[in-house]
Write an enzyme that holds these catalytic residues in place. Structure first.
Site, PDB file in Angstrom:
ATOM      1  N   ARG A  13      31.558  31.781  46.537  1.00  0.00           N
ATOM      2  CA  ARG A  13      31.917  31.603  45.133  1.00  0.00           C
ATOM      3  C   ARG A  13      33.273  30.903  45.057  1.00  0.00           C
ATOM      4  O   ARG A  13      33.349  29.733  44.747  1.00  0.00           O
ATOM      5  CB  ARG A  13      31.892  32.950  44.393  1.00  0.00           C
ATOM      6  CG  ARG A  13      31.794  32.794  42.859  1.00  0.00           C
ATOM      7  CD  ARG A  13      33.088  32.406  42.228  1.00  0.00           C
ATOM      8  NE  ARG A  13      34.143  33.378  42.541  1.00  0.00           N
ATOM      9  CZ  ARG A  13      35.425  33.138  42.356  1.00  0.00           C
ATOM     10  NH1 ARG A  13      35.858  31.979  41.865  1.00  0.00           N
ATOM     11  NH2 ARG A  13      36.339  34.044  42.689  1.00  0.00           N
ATOM     12  N   ASP A  14      34.349  31.579  45.405  1.00  0.00           N
ATOM     13  CA  ASP A  14      35.653  30.910  45.418  1.00  0.00           C
ATOM     14  C   ASP A  14      35.637  29.766  46.422  1.00  0.00           C
ATOM     15  O   ASP A  14      36.229  28.704  46.207  1.00  0.00           O
ATOM     16  CB  ASP A  14      36.758  31.906  45.760  1.00  0.00           C
ATOM     17  CG  ASP A  14      38.101  31.531  45.157  1.00  0.00           C
ATOM     18  OD1 ASP A  14      38.466  30.342  45.230  1.00  0.00           O
ATOM     19  OD2 ASP A  14      38.779  32.413  44.613  1.00  0.00           O
ATOM     20  N   HIS A  17      34.947  25.953  45.604  1.00  0.00           N
ATOM     21  CA  HIS A  17      35.996  24.989  45.245  1.00  0.00           C
ATOM     22  C   HIS A  17      36.386  24.135  46.451  1.00  0.00           C
ATOM     23  O   HIS A  17      36.698  22.948  46.308  1.00  0.00           O
ATOM     24  CB  HIS A  17      37.239  25.721  44.728  1.00  0.00           C
ATOM     25  CG  HIS A  17      37.053  26.426  43.435  1.00  0.00           C
ATOM     26  ND1 HIS A  17      36.804  25.759  42.249  1.00  0.00           N
ATOM     27  CD2 HIS A  17      37.079  27.758  43.125  1.00  0.00           C
ATOM     28  CE1 HIS A  17      36.700  26.641  41.264  1.00  0.00           C
ATOM     29  NE2 HIS A  17      36.859  27.854  41.769  1.00  0.00           N
ATOM     30  N   SER A 167      45.235  34.233  41.205  1.00  0.00           N
ATOM     31  CA  SER A 167      44.542  32.941  41.271  1.00  0.00           C
ATOM     32  C   SER A 167      45.437  31.800  41.728  1.00  0.00           C
ATOM     33  O   SER A 167      44.954  30.817  42.285  1.00  0.00           O
ATOM     34  CB  SER A 167      43.961  32.588  39.897  1.00  0.00           C
ATOM     35  OG  SER A 167      43.353  33.697  39.298  1.00  0.00           O
TER      36      SER A 167
END
EC number: 4.1.3.39
Length: 338
Positions: A13-14, A17, A167
């Site tokens: 998921r992350d 990027h 984040s």
């Protein structure tokens, strides 16, 4: 420490990027199978910006969320299949479809001062019988007490757990400690606390360790640190430290090392590491997923990526404002040619 850690992997998921949301379902399946065999508690799968995040603004995905989630579900035996949803990007319908495909846990993510927009999504996830966490992004932008008030809101909507979500990779150990303590003062003892760290200041493992020392039980990590910016907390060294401290968990260190080196690093088209650009993310307190957008703008307009990122930080941009990076680049270009 007597409580067993709940280690959630965010490689898929992350980590989206880091590969510009481009990965085949076959690779997803291989990585999920390896993570499942290595004993992680949960595996998060979605576009980097959560369900329905694929767009011109955030970056189109090579495949749909559903194709990735189906590939993950086909290769899971033990771990909990998890996803991420940002209200305003993902909808209730997307959440329900994810549930139909086998997702049983969700993180509802908002900017750190906007917890109120998560109420409907958290409530719906609870009605579906899902494990639900609140995810307060860019947690460095709110002081500890203010952030804790937002966490309390998410708890009131039904969240089982609320995360300190760094984040921007901007928090130091003291910042993490203060925020976790503030959460604990106001949250019900039954509500869990989680940590989501980024490596931009090379503090992801240290911040996660401090969080656990302060009572956090859910820890986000990823294979080879695969994630936005300089990456997330790398799961291999975190698990190694957990072993050294004698903390209880279910992960196999060597299996995680093999998955990181054999499956994940070969997929990276840009090394996930602390370098001049990713360090600047943490230094300026910039949303980690802005990295690739800023690098693209710098190439297009002949600018230094760091200059763009510093201005992004100065203006206080938050997730969802990726389109303004081009505006900033044009402003900087005008200044240099004036």
């Amino acid at each position: 420490m007597t409580t067993r850690l709940f280690i959630q992997d965010v490689t898929l998921r992350d980590g989206m990027h880091a590969v510009r949301h481009r990965i085949t379902p076959e690779d997803v399946g291989r990585i999920v199978a390896a993570l499942d065999a290595a004993g992680v508690d949960a595996i998060e799968v979605a576009h980097g910006d959560g369900l329905a995040g694929g767009s011109l603004n955030y970056g189109p995905g090579s495949n749909t969320d559903w194709e990735w989630i189906e590939a993950a579900a086909d290769n899971l035996t033990h771990a909990r299949l998890t996803t991420l949803l940002l209200p305003g990007i993902g909808t209730i319908a997307h959440l329900e479809q994810a549930y139909r495909l086998g997702v049983r846990s969700v993180r509802i993510a908002t900017h750190c001062t906007e917890a109120d927009v998560s109420a409907q999504h958290i409530a719906t996830a609870r009605e579906l019988g899902m494990d639900v966490s609140g995810f307060l992004m860019m947690s460095h932008m709110a002081e500890a007490e203010q952030l804790a008030e937002q966490a309390e809101l998410m708890e009131s909507y039904g969240a089982h757990c609320v995360y300190v979500t760094d984040s921007g990779g901007r928090l130091t150990m003291d910042g993490v400690r203060d925020r976790v303590r503030a959460y604990r003062r106001v949250l019900d003892p039954a509500t869990e606390i989680g940590i989501h760290a980024h490596e931009n200041l090379s503090l992801a493992v240290a911040n996660s360790v401090v969080a656990v020392e302060e009572g956090v039980t859910r820890v986000d990590a990823s294979l080879a640190g695969h994630g936005a910016g300089a990456g997330n907390c790398p799961i291999e060294p975190f698990v190694a430290v957990a072993d050294l401290y004698g903390w209880k968990h279910s992960c196999d260190l060597f299996a995680l090392q093999d998955a990181a080196d054999d499956l994940v690093r070969p997929l990276q088209d840009r090394p996930v590491r602390v370098d001049r650009e990713t360090l600047t993310l943490g230094y300026a307190g910039v949303y980690s997923s802005f990295l690739r957008h800023a690098e693209a703008a710098a190439r297009r307009y002949g600018l230094d990526t760091r200059t763009i990122l510093l201005e992004v930080g100065r203006r206080g941009l938050v997730g969802g404002q990726e389109d303004l990076i081009v505006d900033i680049a044009l402003d900087l270009l005008a200044d240099t040619t004036a």
